[in-house]
Enzyme design. Structure first.
Site, PDB file in Angstrom:
ATOM      1  N   HIS A   3     -13.277   1.811   3.680  1.00  0.00           N
ATOM      2  CA  HIS A   3     -12.277   2.685   4.268  1.00  0.00           C
ATOM      3  C   HIS A   3     -12.784   2.998   5.668  1.00  0.00           C
ATOM      4  O   HIS A   3     -13.314   2.109   6.335  1.00  0.00           O
ATOM      5  CB  HIS A   3     -12.032   3.931   3.403  1.00  0.00           C
ATOM      6  CG  HIS A   3     -10.782   4.655   3.788  1.00  0.00           C
ATOM      7  ND1 HIS A   3     -10.799   5.856   4.451  1.00  0.00           N
ATOM      8  CD2 HIS A   3      -9.473   4.320   3.644  1.00  0.00           C
ATOM      9  CE1 HIS A   3      -9.556   6.242   4.699  1.00  0.00           C
ATOM     10  NE2 HIS A   3      -8.724   5.327   4.212  1.00  0.00           N
ATOM     11  N   HIS A  20       0.828  -1.206   0.000  1.00  0.00           N
ATOM     12  CA  HIS A  20       0.000   0.000   0.000  1.00  0.00           C
ATOM     13  C   HIS A  20       0.860   1.253   0.000  1.00  0.00           C
ATOM     14  O   HIS A  20       1.633   1.493   0.920  1.00  0.00           O
ATOM     15  CB  HIS A  20      -0.902   0.017   1.229  1.00  0.00           C
ATOM     16  CG  HIS A  20      -1.991   1.036   1.150  1.00  0.00           C
ATOM     17  ND1 HIS A  20      -3.207   0.782   0.555  1.00  0.00           N
ATOM     18  CD2 HIS A  20      -2.052   2.321   1.583  1.00  0.00           C
ATOM     19  CE1 HIS A  20      -3.971   1.863   0.641  1.00  0.00           C
ATOM     20  NE2 HIS A  20      -3.287   2.816   1.245  1.00  0.00           N
ATOM     21  N   HIS A  77      -8.875  -1.750   7.361  1.00  0.00           N
ATOM     22  CA  HIS A  77      -9.949  -0.764   7.596  1.00  0.00           C
ATOM     23  C   HIS A  77     -11.299  -1.365   7.961  1.00  0.00           C
ATOM     24  O   HIS A  77     -12.211  -0.601   8.308  1.00  0.00           O
ATOM     25  CB  HIS A  77     -10.143   0.165   6.391  1.00  0.00           C
ATOM     26  CG  HIS A  77      -9.071   1.196   6.213  1.00  0.00           C
ATOM     27  ND1 HIS A  77      -9.042   2.365   6.942  1.00  0.00           N
ATOM     28  CD2 HIS A  77      -7.995   1.238   5.401  1.00  0.00           C
ATOM     29  CE1 HIS A  77      -7.993   3.081   6.576  1.00  0.00           C
ATOM     30  NE2 HIS A  77      -7.326   2.419   5.646  1.00  0.00           N
ATOM     31  N   HIS A 108      -2.400  -3.092   4.741  1.00  0.00           N
ATOM     32  CA  HIS A 108      -1.613  -2.187   5.588  1.00  0.00           C
ATOM     33  C   HIS A 108      -2.209  -2.154   7.000  1.00  0.00           C
ATOM     34  O   HIS A 108      -2.898  -1.213   7.373  1.00  0.00           O
ATOM     35  CB  HIS A 108      -1.484  -0.787   4.966  1.00  0.00           C
ATOM     36  CG  HIS A 108      -2.767  -0.099   4.620  1.00  0.00           C
ATOM     37  ND1 HIS A 108      -3.716  -0.631   3.790  1.00  0.00           N
ATOM     38  CD2 HIS A 108      -3.261   1.122   4.980  1.00  0.00           C
ATOM     39  CE1 HIS A 108      -4.730   0.206   3.657  1.00  0.00           C
ATOM     40  NE2 HIS A 108      -4.473   1.277   4.382  1.00  0.00           N
ATOM     41  N   GLU A 160      -8.877   1.555  -2.609  1.00  0.00           N
ATOM     42  CA  GLU A 160      -8.978   1.600  -1.151  1.00  0.00           C
ATOM     43  C   GLU A 160     -10.342   2.136  -0.726  1.00  0.00           C
ATOM     44  O   GLU A 160     -10.541   3.328  -0.576  1.00  0.00           O
ATOM     45  CB  GLU A 160      -7.871   2.483  -0.562  1.00  0.00           C
ATOM     46  CG  GLU A 160      -7.834   2.437   0.948  1.00  0.00           C
ATOM     47  CD  GLU A 160      -6.739   3.312   1.540  1.00  0.00           C
ATOM     48  OE1 GLU A 160      -6.451   3.146   2.728  1.00  0.00           O
ATOM     49  OE2 GLU A 160      -6.193   4.160   0.816  1.00  0.00           O
ATOM     50  N   ASP A 201       0.368   5.544  -1.062  1.00  0.00           N
ATOM     51  CA  ASP A 201      -0.596   6.576  -1.428  1.00  0.00           C
ATOM     52  C   ASP A 201       0.008   7.710  -2.254  1.00  0.00           C
ATOM     53  O   ASP A 201      -0.545   8.819  -2.278  1.00  0.00           O
ATOM     54  CB  ASP A 201      -1.223   7.160  -0.170  1.00  0.00           C
ATOM     55  CG  ASP A 201      -2.378   6.311   0.350  1.00  0.00           C
ATOM     56  OD1 ASP A 201      -3.375   6.192  -0.376  1.00  0.00           O
ATOM     57  OD2 ASP A 201      -2.270   5.758   1.458  1.00  0.00           O
ATOM     58  N   ASP A 240       2.333   1.987   3.881  1.00  0.00           N
ATOM     59  CA  ASP A 240       1.397   3.114   3.921  1.00  0.00           C
ATOM     60  C   ASP A 240       2.113   4.447   3.698  1.00  0.00           C
ATOM     61  O   ASP A 240       1.657   5.499   4.178  1.00  0.00           O
ATOM     62  CB  ASP A 240       0.625   3.144   5.243  1.00  0.00           C
ATOM     63  CG  ASP A 240      -0.758   3.787   5.110  1.00  0.00           C
ATOM     64  OD1 ASP A 240      -1.092   4.241   3.997  1.00  0.00           O
ATOM     65  OD2 ASP A 240      -1.480   3.854   6.114  1.00  0.00           O
TER      66      ASP A 240
END
Length: 447
Positions: free
Chosen positions: A205, A73, A251, A272, A178, A75, A341
């Site tokens: 999420h 993961h 999540h 993650h 995600e 971003d 992450d």
């Protein structure tokens, strides 16, 4: 204290590894004044520690040259949206020189990152609004990264593609979406995103979808709506199995974890997340779920966010290694991976400040006596095993799921009802249909 042996007597002759001073010395081979010996001991042991650390890092680099890391993961695409509105040709967005992010091309190379699931993330406030549009744009920017930097990134959609990228010395680039709100409660959108390259979907999420509960349910901040997975949520999981999309349980609530792990025909991942027993944060994975991970051959890719590592604002590399150790102990060496992450969090452990630091974490695992086989598993082979199992469980010859989510489970604002409000004969039971026809005939007679 009096009567206790000195540190040098307990340790015996001091051996300095080859490569530090050029040769091996022993403190027992020559007689030196006591003060001189104390001085030697003062500087020699730190030097031994430094040289040993270098040895572990050298071994880490050697391993990663043949087995680079697959990270679950990252971003960076979200940062590209926030900073540059996804305009990759903006000179400030140049990924060879971008320094305001945890991730850029030189850092990826220094960290021996061989494959990356890039997050196509859109926030929860887009749910029931423009989540699908935003998700498409984030998938697009990932694909344009591969087009703009073909010497670095290779967009792939299967496990074979990852191995091809390894051989070519490129970063295999995959799409992870995600948040289940990105499919807007539509199996058709799920399939369309698969055809655009999505290879994992995080079921939620930090918000419930109409069909799955998120981790905030476990804190009491959100109310459970689906008690894990609703009937439609189960249909989503089954369709993901059919297509060959990895189910990601980062999540989600514990009830959703349990439901998905029990229902899925293929292993799942936590892209993650870390270990709840070491840091009591509800984003982490509790022990009884780690047991289900072990039983299903699934995978927990450890998150580096300080709040999930130490449950404090500060954390360090050693504490991340503690999570890797713990998951290995409870769920087995095959259940461990990396999900840093990066570029999605505000605080990172000292020693893991950006994606270039992976070799230091691998060196720490070697220092903790992880075998080379276990390290290679955590780096890449565990994820490849899961990915191949998901591919093998898929069946594109099977009829796709078609049952829509009930209209009453959807938020009505900004939403049309095509299909739901269609020809009555498509939706009414025979008795209701007969009553409708009788009413229609009576109306005609009165005209």
């Amino acid at each position: 204290m009096p009567g206790e042996a000195s540190e040098s007597e307990l340790r015996g002759p001091v051996q300095v590894p080859n490569g530090c001073l050029g040769q091996t010395h022993s403190s027992g081979r020559q007689r030196v004044p006591r003060d001189s010996a104390m001085w030697t001991g003062w500087w020699l042991w730190p030097l031994v520690a430094v040289c040993t650390a270098d040895q572990f890092r050298d071994n880490a680099v050697r391993l990663m040259q043949s087995t680079p890391v697959i990270d679950g993961h990252n971003d960076l695409p979200w940062q590209l949206l926030k900073k540059f509105n996804n305009q990759l040709q903006d000179p400030r967005a140049n990924l060879t020189s971008l320094n305001s992010t945890h991730t850029n091309i030189p850092k990826l190379k220094a960290g021996f990152v061989g494959a990356q699931f890039w997050s196509a993330y859109t926030p929860c406030d887009t749910q029931n609004k423009d989540s699908v549009k935003r998700t498409l744009e984030q998938i697009d920017v990932i694909q344009r990264m591969c087009q703009l930097y073909p010497e670095t990134f290779l967009c792939v959609t299967d496990s074979a593609g990852i191995q091809q990228a390894f051989q070519e010395g490129k970063v295999a680039s995959l799409v992870g979406v995600e948040g289940g709100h990105s499919i807007d409660s539509s199996l058709g959108v799920l399939r369309a995103l698969y055809h655009l390259g999505m290879r994992y979907l995080t079921l939620t999420h930090s918000c419930n979808t109409p069909w799955a509960d998120n981790w905030l349910v476990d804190t009491g901040e959100d109310k459970a709506q689906s008690q894990g997975l609703s009937s439609f949520g189960q249909s989503v999981v089954k369709e993901m199995n059919r297509l060959g999309i990895i189910i990601d349980l980062a999540h989600v609530s514990v009830a959703t974890m349990e439901a998905a792990l029990q229902l899925s025909k293929a292993p799942v991942i936590f892209s993650h997340s870390s270990a709840y027993s070491l840091c009591h944060h509800r984003r982490n994975v509790p022990d009884h779920v780690l047991q289900l991970v072990k039983q299903t051959g699934s995978l927990v890719m450890v998150n580096f966010y300080n709040d999930y590592v130490s449950c404090k604002a500060e954390a360090n590399l050693s504490q991340v290694a503690d999570h890797l150790d713990y998951i290995k102990k409870v769920a087995g060496a095959g259940a461990v991976g990396f999900g840093g992450d990066y570029d999605g969090v505000s605080r990172l452990p000292s020693g893991l400040e950006d994606v270039s630091k992976y070799p230091d974490l691998v060196a720490e695992l070697l220092r903790r006596q992880w075998t080379e086989e276990e390290v290679r598993g955590a780096l890449a082979e565990n994820l490849l095993r899961v990915f191949k199992a998901v591919e093998q469980a898929s069946d594109h010859k099977q009829a796709p799921g078609e049952e829509p989510i009930p209209l009453g489970q959807l938020e009505a604002s900004c939403r049309t009802k095509y299909g739901y409000s269609g020809t009555p004969s498509l939706h009414l039971q025979p008795g209701a249909l007969l009553a409708s026809l009788v009413t229609l005939l009576l109306s005609l007679c009165l005209l």
